[in-house]
Design an enzyme around this catalytic site. Structure first.
Site, PDB file in Angstrom:
ATOM      1  NE  ARG A  58     -14.530 -17.054  24.342  1.00 48.14           N
ATOM      2  CZ  ARG A  58     -14.021 -16.780  25.727  1.00 48.14           C
ATOM      3  NH1 ARG A  58     -13.609 -15.599  25.722  1.00 48.14           N
ATOM      4  NH2 ARG A  58     -13.794 -17.632  26.432  1.00 48.14           N
ATOM      5  CE1 TYR A 111     -30.387  -3.466   9.654  1.00 50.19           C
ATOM      6  CE2 TYR A 111     -29.116  -3.858  11.403  1.00 50.19           C
ATOM      7  CZ  TYR A 111     -30.001  -4.173  10.629  1.00 50.19           C
ATOM      8  OH  TYR A 111     -30.405  -5.384  10.516  1.00 50.19           O
ATOM      9  CG  ASP A 183     -22.643   1.114  10.605  1.00 54.11           C
ATOM     10  OD1 ASP A 183     -21.906   0.910   9.198  1.00 54.11           O
ATOM     11  OD2 ASP A 183     -23.582   0.681  10.883  1.00 54.11           O
ATOM     12  CE  LYS A 208     -25.809  -5.593   5.597  1.00 54.89           C
ATOM     13  NZ  LYS A 208     -27.009  -6.507   5.980  1.00 54.89           N
TER      14      LYS A 208
HETATM   15  N1  PLP Z   1     -25.095  -1.416   9.890  1.00 56.04           N
HETATM   16  C1  PLP Z   1     -25.699  -1.227   9.062  1.00 56.04           C
HETATM   17  C2  PLP Z   1     -25.672   0.184   8.333  1.00 56.04           C
HETATM   18  C3  PLP Z   1     -26.378  -2.087   8.260  1.00 56.04           C
HETATM   19  O1  PLP Z   1     -27.100  -1.882   7.338  1.00 56.04           O
HETATM   20  C4  PLP Z   1     -26.543  -3.340   9.079  1.00 56.04           C
HETATM   21  C5  PLP Z   1     -27.349  -4.499   8.516  1.00 56.04           C
HETATM   22  O2  PLP Z   1     -28.256  -4.460   7.529  1.00 56.04           O
HETATM   23  C6  PLP Z   1     -25.915  -3.669  10.367  1.00 56.04           C
HETATM   24  C7  PLP Z   1     -24.990  -2.539  10.722  1.00 56.04           C
HETATM   25  C8  PLP Z   1     -25.957  -5.051  10.949  1.00 56.04           C
HETATM   26  O3  PLP Z   1     -25.356  -5.917  10.346  1.00 56.04           O
HETATM   27  P1  PLP Z   1     -25.478  -7.301  10.561  1.00 56.04           P
HETATM   28  O4  PLP Z   1     -26.789  -7.711   9.756  1.00 56.04           O
HETATM   29  O5  PLP Z   1     -24.226  -8.111   9.782  1.00 56.04           O
HETATM   30  O6  PLP Z   1     -25.474  -8.081  11.900  1.00 56.04           O
END
Ligand code: PLP
Length: 399
Positions: A58, A111, A183, A208
């Protein structure tokens, strides 16, 4: 060898790989929860920080560390911390950098769960937030308060494709004594390096583009400075949303071809966006590579390419969009993005269903918006698939 000075493609293949006793070319999976100490003194020294070395998975693991070092170098950051999911990365950043009484300003079309976590949960602990269209910097300036500690930008945003000027957002944040978090999931470090543009922290859903093969959920946070890196890692160690070594192995494997995949998908996306924008059944197309995109010029300045995410709406609205999603045969009807396969989804009823409709519309996420993550298949096959689906939507079935 110091891989920090090497080119991006070389870093993808070589950065962060530790040299083990057997000369393994690929970082092995250290599938262990804990690490034995030579003696009690060594254990105590590792805990106090007087000696390096692993303690407990961890807290850190060699397979995960290899991925972290690679991504830190790709983003030109001091260090990276890998998480169990992208939302693990978002929550760790919120908890590490915000406290009761603090305020955050963020992109209104982020998101959905990144916004939901803040508005529904962080708010219970006294953290306030304001969501605005950060592609217009005036909105960002006006939303800043004396207690604003974080500006959190998603660019391009999911799924509205809004592009925010990262350098200007960093200046606004810093002038107010706040940090800028970006992000960078939609762009990937191949197309955009927010830390080079002034951001303090960059995060990804590695689910992604970074992993790219739709077989792992994961997240990563890269900090520009040692102090920020330590704050984020300390929070992760307590929160426990760490990535496990098998996950890290798969992500490292996928990451090596990031540039190749992104370039190929982008080439396809350019063709798909051009085709969609000429199609008589299509009302509008939002793709940062099209001159019609409102921040096209900015995207050209701060990104090295437009990527492979497209949003569009049909003239037949929600119903026609539903027919297209039900009619595609090659594209998968699934959420997520950035993988080798083309995926199609409907944000208003899926990823952003948790948002109030009024907020969704304000953020440019219309009821009929269809999101397309273009994959690396042959462009002709993607176009043929969309062609037959759009033809059905334009036909009597569309109602
Ligand atoms: N940030 C963006 C731009 C996303 O598109 C996503 C998920 O689609 C996330 C964060 C969250 O990621 P996760 O689904 O791996 O938890």
């Amino acid at each position: 060898m110091d891989t920090r000075t090497l080119g991006f493609n070389t870093k993808l293949v070589h950065a962060g790989i530790p040299h083990d006793a057997y000369g393994a070319v690929v970082t092995p999976i250290y599938q262990t929860s804990t690490f034995a100490f030579d003696d009690a003194r060594q254990g105590a020294d590792r805990f106090s920080g007087a000696a390096g070395g692993y303690i407990y998975t961890r807290i850190g693991n060699p397979t995960t560390a290899a991925l972290e070092e690679n991504v830190a170098q790709l983003e030109n950051g001091f260090g990276a911390t890998a998480m169990a999911s992208g939302m693990g990365a978002v929550s760790t950043v919120y908890l590490a950098l915000l406290g009761a009484g603090d305020h955050m300003v963020s992109t209104d079309s982020v998101y959905g769960p990144s916004r939901g976590l803040m508005e529904k949960h962080m708010s219970r602990f006294g953290v306030a937030s304001t969501y605005v269209d950060t592609s217009d910097l005036e909105n960002l300036r006006n939303a800043m308060r004396p207690e604003t500690r974080l500006v959190y930008v998603e660019s391009p945003s999911n799924p509205a494709m809004a592009v925010t000027d990262i350098r200007a957002a960093a200046d606004i944040a810093h002038a107010a004594g706040a940090l800028l978090v970006v992000d960078n999931t939609f762009a990937s470090p191949h197309l955009q390096k927010p830390l080079d543009l002034g951001a303090d922290v960059v995060l990804h859903s590695v689910t992604k583009f970074i992993n790219g093969h739709a077989d792992v959920v994961g997240g990563i946070v890269v900090a520009k400075t040692e102090a920020l890196h330590k704050r984020i890692r300390a929070m992760l160690v307590n929160l426990g949303a760490n990535m496990d070594p098998h996950q890290a192995y798969l992500v490292s494997r996928g990451l090596k071809t990031l540039a190749l995949r992104v370039e190929r998908a982008q080439e396809n996306a350019r063709a798909v966006a051009a085709w969609l924008s000429e199609h008589p059944a299509v009302a509008w197309v939002s793709y940062v590579g099209l001159p019609s995109h409102p921040q096209h010029a900015l995207a050209r300045r701060q990104m090295s390419g437009p990527g492979s995410m497209i949003a569009f709406e049909l003239k037949g609205g929600v119903e026609a969009g539903r027919v297209v999603m039900d009619s595609v045969r090659l594209a998968g009807l699934a959420v997520s993005l950035g993988g080798v396969e083309t995926l199609i989804s409907h944000p208003a009823s899926m990823t952003h269903a948790g948002m109030a409709r009024e907020d969704r519309l304000k953020a440019g996420i219309t009821d009929g918006l269809v999101r397309l993550s273009v994959g690396i298949e042959d462009a002709a096959d993607i176009l043929a698939d969309l062609g037959q689906a759009l033809a059905r939507a334009a036909g009597p079935q569309a109602g």
